[in-house]
Design an enzyme around this catalytic site. Structure first.
Site, PDB file in Angstrom:
ATOM      1  N   MET A  32       0.845  -1.193   0.000  1.00 54.79           N
ATOM      2  CA  MET A  32       0.000   0.000   0.000  1.00 54.79           C
ATOM      3  C   MET A  32       0.886   1.250   0.000  1.00 54.79           C
ATOM      4  O   MET A  32       0.453   2.328   0.402  1.00 54.79           O
ATOM      5  CB  MET A  32      -0.937  -0.017   1.213  1.00 54.79           C
ATOM      6  CG  MET A  32      -1.905  -1.198   1.154  1.00 54.79           C
ATOM      7  SD  MET A  32      -3.428  -0.964   2.078  1.00 54.79           S
ATOM      8  CE  MET A  32      -2.789  -0.769   3.722  1.00 54.79           C
ATOM      9  N   GLY A  33       2.131   1.088  -0.437  1.00 52.83           N
ATOM     10  CA  GLY A  33       3.031   2.231  -0.509  1.00 52.83           C
ATOM     11  C   GLY A  33       3.646   2.537   0.845  1.00 52.83           C
ATOM     12  O   GLY A  33       3.683   1.693   1.727  1.00 52.83           O
ATOM     13  N   GLU A  37      12.195  -0.455   4.574  1.00 53.66           N
ATOM     14  CA  GLU A  37      13.145  -1.547   4.299  1.00 53.66           C
ATOM     15  C   GLU A  37      12.471  -2.930   4.346  1.00 53.66           C
ATOM     16  O   GLU A  37      12.946  -3.876   3.728  1.00 53.66           O
ATOM     17  CB  GLU A  37      14.338  -1.507   5.265  1.00 53.66           C
ATOM     18  CG  GLU A  37      15.308  -0.364   4.994  1.00 53.66           C
ATOM     19  CD  GLU A  37      15.940  -0.392   3.587  1.00 53.66           C
ATOM     20  OE1 GLU A  37      16.254  -1.484   3.079  1.00 53.66           O
ATOM     21  OE2 GLU A  37      16.105   0.691   2.996  1.00 53.66           O
ATOM     22  N   HIS A  39       9.434  -3.659   3.089  1.00 54.26           N
ATOM     23  CA  HIS A  39       8.945  -3.881   1.722  1.00 54.26           C
ATOM     24  C   HIS A  39      10.123  -4.153   0.780  1.00 54.26           C
ATOM     25  O   HIS A  39      10.050  -5.015  -0.095  1.00 54.26           O
ATOM     26  CB  HIS A  39       8.228  -2.635   1.186  1.00 54.26           C
ATOM     27  CG  HIS A  39       7.004  -2.242   1.949  1.00 54.26           C
ATOM     28  ND1 HIS A  39       6.935  -1.101   2.710  1.00 54.26           N
ATOM     29  CD2 HIS A  39       5.792  -2.828   2.040  1.00 54.26           C
ATOM     30  CE1 HIS A  39       5.725  -0.996   3.233  1.00 54.26           C
ATOM     31  NE2 HIS A  39       5.015  -2.033   2.858  1.00 54.26           N
ATOM     32  N   GLY A 149       5.324 -10.212   3.858  1.00 56.01           N
ATOM     33  CA  GLY A 149       6.142 -10.237   5.071  1.00 56.01           C
ATOM     34  C   GLY A 149       5.484 -11.059   6.179  1.00 56.01           C
ATOM     35  O   GLY A 149       4.262 -11.072   6.313  1.00 56.01           O
ATOM     36  N   GLU A 150       6.339 -11.693   6.982  1.00 57.08           N
ATOM     37  CA  GLU A 150       5.820 -12.447   8.133  1.00 57.08           C
ATOM     38  C   GLU A 150       5.332 -11.521   9.228  1.00 57.08           C
ATOM     39  O   GLU A 150       4.680 -11.965  10.165  1.00 57.08           O
ATOM     40  CB  GLU A 150       6.924 -13.363   8.693  1.00 57.08           C
ATOM     41  CG  GLU A 150       7.183 -14.569   7.824  1.00 57.08           C
ATOM     42  CD  GLU A 150       8.246 -15.485   8.399  1.00 57.08           C
ATOM     43  OE1 GLU A 150       8.932 -15.088   9.365  1.00 57.08           O
ATOM     44  OE2 GLU A 150       8.405 -16.583   7.855  1.00 57.08           O
ATOM     45  N   GLN A 155      -2.181 -12.328   7.845  1.00 60.49           N
ATOM     46  CA  GLN A 155      -2.416 -11.990   6.426  1.00 60.49           C
ATOM     47  C   GLN A 155      -1.695 -12.997   5.523  1.00 60.49           C
ATOM     48  O   GLN A 155      -2.255 -13.461   4.514  1.00 60.49           O
ATOM     49  CB  GLN A 155      -1.915 -10.579   6.146  1.00 60.49           C
ATOM     50  CG  GLN A 155      -1.867 -10.227   4.673  1.00 60.49           C
ATOM     51  CD  GLN A 155      -1.542  -8.765   4.444  1.00 60.49           C
ATOM     52  OE1 GLN A 155      -2.409  -7.916   4.566  1.00 60.49           O
ATOM     53  NE2 GLN A 155      -0.299  -8.458   4.095  1.00 60.49           N
ATOM     54  N   SER A 187       7.089  -0.859   9.989  1.00 65.64           N
ATOM     55  CA  SER A 187       5.686  -0.774   9.583  1.00 65.64           C
ATOM     56  C   SER A 187       5.410   0.656   9.140  1.00 65.64           C
ATOM     57  O   SER A 187       5.937   1.602   9.734  1.00 65.64           O
ATOM     58  CB  SER A 187       4.786  -1.110  10.777  1.00 65.64           C
ATOM     59  OG  SER A 187       3.462  -0.686  10.517  1.00 65.64           O
TER      60      SER A 187
END
Ligand code: PAF
Length: 280
Positions: A32-33, A37, A39, A149-150, A155, A187
């Site tokens: 979502m932009g 780091e 992402h 990502g974990e 999710q 985050s």
């Protein structure tokens, strides 16, 4: 080099068709932009394992629980494109709302069971929104591999299950959480914390680590939870949505890690909901 920004599904699919004709393995990193780091580690993994890589940036209105949360979500497209330069990604897909939810859109993808607990229990409809948009992004990008990502462990489980249940032909790859030097999981929501609140955020991972150590030493979650909650309260966390031990395969609740397990927490700090989890 600035990566090509693609705004329509038609343009994206024309590119992907060409790549697929040439036999390329296509990877997608849905975001979502407000890239950080965490992402970028997913992008690096995708680049290492795929011939072509698409990063998607879409702030999905259907997964937010309040209009304020949606409005406050950071939108940083220019900086995001700049951060992606060093990876030479093949396309950054930034669809307008109509490309994802055209007029009359009335389908919801819902993954039963896995979404009833943890964040699903506290954020009604959130995972339906995630599952629906991720299904659209998988089908629009025609990706062979998708990177998550974990940090958003639930999710990751939900997306893995929907890809399997719907035969979407995409392999979902989970990648480790990236942490700041003080242990706080990266985050986009950390940007919403004041400096003072950010200074208190490490209490979340510290509480999880303390509980994990106790579990490894043979104590039960019930015995360990009060001290963890007290630690979070002392650091200024106001509400704890959950601090749970869950089986990795089906997210069922556990008291001790008798099967592969994950310790997960969601708690509010200065009006911002933070989540984290670790393997036990
Ligand atoms: O994790 C996120 O950023 C979002 O939930 C996702 C997977 C991009 C779907 O909007």
């Amino acid at each position: 080099m600035t990566p090509p920004i693609v705004r329509t599904k038609a343009e994206l699919q024309a590119r992907v068709d060409d790549w697929k004709r040439a036999g390329a393995v296509v990877g997608v990193v849905p975001t979502m932009g407000a890239l950080h780091e965490g992402h970028l580690s997913l992008v690096a993994a995708a680049k290492a394992q795929c011939d072509r890589v698409i990063v998607t940036i879409f702030v999905n209105p259907r997964q937010f629980n309040s209009p304020e949360d949606l409005a406050n979500y950071p939108r940083t497209e220019k900086e995001d494109a700049r951060k992606l330069e060093r990876f030479a990604v093949d396309a950054v897909y930034v669809p307008g709302g109509e490309e994802i939810y055209p007029d009359g859109f009335c389908t919801t993808v819902s993954v039963a069971g896995l979404t009833d607990v943890l964040c699903g229990a506290h954020r009604p409809g959130h995972f339906d929104g995630v599952a629906t948009v991720v299904t659209k992004l998988f089908t629009q990008t025609m990706a062979d591999r998708a990177y998550f990502g974990e940090k958003d462990f639930q999710q990751l489980q939900v997306v893995t299950r929907l890809a399997r249940d719907l035969d979407l032909g995409v392999t979902v790859v989970g990648c480790p959480t990236i942490r700041d030097i003080d242990g706080v999981a990266l985050s986009s929501r950390n940007l919403l914390l004041s400096d003072k609140a950010r200074g208190r955020a490490p209490a979340l991972i510290e509480a999880l680590e303390a509980v994990a150590a106790g579990l490894r030493g043979g104590q039960t979650l019930g015995e360990l939870r009060p001290a963890a909650e007290a630690r979070l309260a002392a650091a200024g966390f106001t509400d704890i949505d959950y601090l749970d031990l869950r089986a990795v395969d089906d997210l069922s609740a556990l008291e001790t890690p008798e099967r592969p397990a994950r310790l997960l927490a969601a708690a509010w700090l200065a009006g911002v909901r933070l989540i984290d989890n670790i393997a036990v």
